[in-house]
Motif scaffolding. Structure first.
Motif, PDB file in Angstrom:
ATOM      1  N   ARG A  27       3.537  -6.419  13.759  1.00 46.58           N
ATOM      2  CA  ARG A  27       4.050  -5.167  14.314  1.00 46.58           C
ATOM      3  C   ARG A  27       3.011  -4.059  14.257  1.00 46.58           C
ATOM      4  NH1 ARG A  27       9.417  -4.041  14.715  1.00 46.58           N
ATOM      5  NH2 ARG A  27       8.537  -2.249  15.794  1.00 46.58           N
ATOM      6  N   ARG A  28       3.156  -3.085  15.142  1.00 47.37           N
ATOM      7  CA  ARG A  28       2.304  -1.900  15.155  1.00 47.37           C
ATOM      8  C   ARG A  28       3.184  -0.661  15.169  1.00 47.37           C
ATOM      9  NH1 ARG A  28      -0.595  -6.006  16.846  1.00 47.37           N
ATOM     10  NH2 ARG A  28      -2.886  -5.973  16.736  1.00 47.37           N
ATOM     11  N   PHE A  29       2.789   0.316  14.373  1.00 45.45           N
ATOM     12  CA  PHE A  29       3.599   1.519  14.195  1.00 45.45           C
ATOM     13  C   PHE A  29       2.734   2.776  14.363  1.00 45.45           C
ATOM     14  CE2 PHE A  29       5.366  -1.877  11.628  1.00 45.45           C
ATOM     15  CZ  PHE A  29       6.721  -1.836  11.912  1.00 45.45           C
ATOM     16  N   ALA A  30       3.410   3.859  14.658  1.00 51.47           N
ATOM     17  CA  ALA A  30       2.823   5.204  14.627  1.00 51.47           C
ATOM     18  C   ALA A  30       1.635   5.389  15.568  1.00 51.47           C
ATOM     19  CB  ALA A  30       2.404   5.561  13.192  1.00 51.47           C
ATOM     20  N   ARG A  31       1.562   4.564  16.607  1.00 49.16           N
ATOM     21  CA  ARG A  31       0.419   4.695  17.503  1.00 49.16           C
ATOM     22  C   ARG A  31       0.486   5.969  18.345  1.00 49.16           C
ATOM     23  NH1 ARG A  31      -0.522   0.967  14.457  1.00 49.16           N
ATOM     24  NH2 ARG A  31      -1.994  -0.733  14.918  1.00 49.16           N
ATOM     25  N   SER A  32       1.675   6.484  18.573  1.00 48.26           N
ATOM     26  CA  SER A  32       1.796   7.717  19.360  1.00 48.26           C
ATOM     27  C   SER A  32       2.418   8.843  18.537  1.00 48.26           C
ATOM     28  CB  SER A  32       2.649   7.468  20.615  1.00 48.26           C
ATOM     29  OG  SER A  32       3.943   7.011  20.255  1.00 48.26           O
ATOM     30  N   VAL A  99      -3.798   3.057   9.737  1.00 44.76           N
ATOM     31  CA  VAL A  99      -3.286   3.977  10.759  1.00 44.76           C
ATOM     32  C   VAL A  99      -2.462   5.079  10.102  1.00 44.76           C
ATOM     33  CG1 VAL A  99      -1.755   4.189  12.757  1.00 44.76           C
ATOM     34  CG2 VAL A  99      -3.306   2.227  12.572  1.00 44.76           C
ATOM     35  N   PHE A 100      -1.595   4.699   9.179  1.00 42.38           N
ATOM     36  CA  PHE A 100      -0.743   5.669   8.480  1.00 42.38           C
ATOM     37  C   PHE A 100      -1.597   6.680   7.723  1.00 42.38           C
ATOM     38  CE2 PHE A 100       1.585   7.209   4.831  1.00 42.38           C
ATOM     39  CZ  PHE A 100       2.844   7.493   5.330  1.00 42.38           C
ATOM     40  N   ASN A 101      -2.619   6.204   7.030  1.00 41.93           N
ATOM     41  CA  ASN A 101      -3.472   7.101   6.239  1.00 41.93           C
ATOM     42  C   ASN A 101      -4.236   8.079   7.135  1.00 41.93           C
ATOM     43  OD1 ASN A 101      -2.579   5.684   4.010  1.00 41.93           O
ATOM     44  ND2 ASN A 101      -4.407   4.412   3.853  1.00 41.93           N
ATOM     45  N   LYS A 102      -4.650   7.601   8.300  1.00 45.98           N
ATOM     46  CA  LYS A 102      -5.326   8.500   9.245  1.00 45.98           C
ATOM     47  C   LYS A 102      -4.360   9.572   9.754  1.00 45.98           C
ATOM     48  CE  LYS A 102      -8.925   5.293  10.811  1.00 45.98           C
ATOM     49  NZ  LYS A 102      -9.451   4.470  11.934  1.00 45.98           N
ATOM     50  N   LEU A 103      -3.102   9.191   9.886  1.00 40.41           N
ATOM     51  CA  LEU A 103      -2.093  10.161  10.309  1.00 40.41           C
ATOM     52  C   LEU A 103      -1.901  11.227   9.226  1.00 40.41           C
ATOM     53  CD1 LEU A 103      -0.182  10.567  12.758  1.00 40.41           C
ATOM     54  CD2 LEU A 103       1.586   9.397  11.426  1.00 40.41           C
ATOM     55  N   ALA A 104      -1.893  10.803   7.956  1.00 42.32           N
ATOM     56  CA  ALA A 104      -1.782  11.759   6.851  1.00 42.32           C
ATOM     57  C   ALA A 104      -2.973  12.715   6.853  1.00 42.32           C
ATOM     58  CB  ALA A 104      -1.689  11.022   5.520  1.00 42.32           C
ATOM     59  N   GLY A 166       9.558   5.338   9.152  1.00 41.50           N
ATOM     60  CA  GLY A 166      10.515   4.645   8.289  1.00 41.50           C
ATOM     61  C   GLY A 166      10.527   3.158   8.563  1.00 41.50           C
ATOM     62  N   ASP A 167      10.427   2.782   9.846  1.00 34.41           N
ATOM     63  CA  ASP A 167      10.379   1.368  10.203  1.00 34.41           C
ATOM     64  C   ASP A 167       9.142   0.690   9.619  1.00 34.41           C
ATOM     65  OD1 ASP A 167      12.721   1.507  11.640  1.00 34.41           O
ATOM     66  OD2 ASP A 167      11.718   1.860  13.558  1.00 34.41           O
ATOM     67  N   LEU A 168       8.020   1.393   9.589  1.00 29.83           N
ATOM     68  CA  LEU A 168       6.804   0.829   8.992  1.00 29.83           C
ATOM     69  C   LEU A 168       7.052   0.437   7.539  1.00 29.83           C
ATOM     70  CD1 LEU A 168       3.212   2.316   9.243  1.00 29.83           C
ATOM     71  CD2 LEU A 168       4.113   1.479   7.089  1.00 29.83           C
ATOM     72  N   TRP A 169       7.657   1.346   6.790  1.00 34.90           N
ATOM     73  CA  TRP A 169       7.892   1.068   5.369  1.00 34.90           C
ATOM     74  C   TRP A 169       8.948  -0.014   5.161  1.00 34.90           C
ATOM     75  CZ3 TRP A 169       4.901   2.514   1.421  1.00 34.90           C
ATOM     76  CH2 TRP A 169       3.951   3.515   1.666  1.00 34.90           C
TER      77      TRP A 169
END
Length: 292
Positions: A27-32, A99-104, A166-169
């Protein structure tokens, strides 16, 4: 001389379910996703807790992979297949948390200090026996499985999460539960010639060391992230401990599972919680593919 039989003999009994299937869900998350500083229900402490955890994952999961792979020689065909699936799952987790860390970071946080500490701690493992790295991995995998269990058991933890974060976690939590026995079974394989007491002693000492470092470092990380928001002082430090021990009380709620690790005859699959995975992934991950 072997230890008394009360320490249990996991060499002849393995509670890993025979029908366990470790499924690789690519799965891939938070791309947008739009970066927002307090992405979890506008709560700075909850956001900092998950941001701090995520910042440890890329290097940490690479360490887990190498520690398990170092002891796969001679494993049964079943364990070999489970190790391969474990590796694939962890690689995907690493990619998504980068990806998540880059978003943070895009939301204004500097999380590089967490990654730096992890790198420094892992550097200390280079010259020690690889079996101790596996023992540390086994303990940390139990932590991730406990936290995953708590996340899925109590959906309120992720209520108010932005977008699909939330889906990522939940995805990560489900797969941590699913492969929670792999490092442990690899340990049983790697230490098959050890006495039962020696195996118990090493894994217990390592869990105490890992627990101290895990908890104190995460509290320090949360405080440092809150400081970047200008939230400092004893009141905020008290709120951090209240979040972890009172409400929602992550550490308090996993205390029983943590203590179980020290019991003779412990195995992660003594508690079969696959029903939590089914509740999350059924219908949510239509593109799931089974490991080759």
């Amino acid at each position: 001389m072997n230890a008394p039989a009360s320490f249990g003999d996991q060499r002849t009994k393995n509670p890993t379910p025979a029908d366990l299937e470790i499924v690789v869900r690519d799965r891939r998350f938070a791309r947008s996703a739009e970066p927002r500083r307090w992405w979890l229900n506008n709560d700075p402490i909850a956001t900092a807790w998950f941001n701090a955890l995520s910042a440890t994952f890329p290097r940490g999961e690479a360490f887990f992979i190498e520690s398990v792979k170092a002891h796969r020689d001679g494993a049964s065909a079943k364990l070999e297949a489970e190790i391969r699936a474990f590796v694939k799952q962890e690689i995907n987790h690493t990619r998504e948390h980068i990806v998540f860390n880059k978003l943070a970071e895009a939301s204004g946080y500097d999380v590089s200090f967490i990654d730096k500490r992890v790198a420094e701690m892992l550097a200390l493992t280079k010259d020690r026996p690889v079996i101790l790295n596996l023992a540390a991995t086994m303990a940390l995998e139990h932590f991730t499985a406990m936290l995953g269990h708590e996340l899925l058991k109590n959906p309120a933890h992720l209520l108010g999460a932005d977008g699909d974060l939330g889906d990522l976690w939940r995805w990560h939590a489900a797969e941590e539960i699913e492969h929670k026995g792999v490092a442990y079974d690899t340990w049983l394989h790697a230490t098959r010639d050890w006495s039962r007491f020696r195996r118990w002693r090493v894994k217990s000492i390592m869990m105490l060391i890992v627990s101290k470092n895990f908890i104190l470092n995460r509290v320090e990380d949360i405080a440092a992230l809150l400081e970047q928001d200008g939230l400092t002082g004893w009141k905020w430090k008290t709120r951090i401990w209240a979040y972890l021990l009172v409400k929602p009380g992550f550490l308090r709620k996993i205390a029983g599972q943590w203590l179980a690790y020290f019991l003779p005859g412990f195995h992660p699959w003594n508690h079969d919680d696959r029903a939590l995975i089914a509740n999350v992934v059924e219908g949510d991950f239509p593109d799931a593919v089974a490991p080759a």
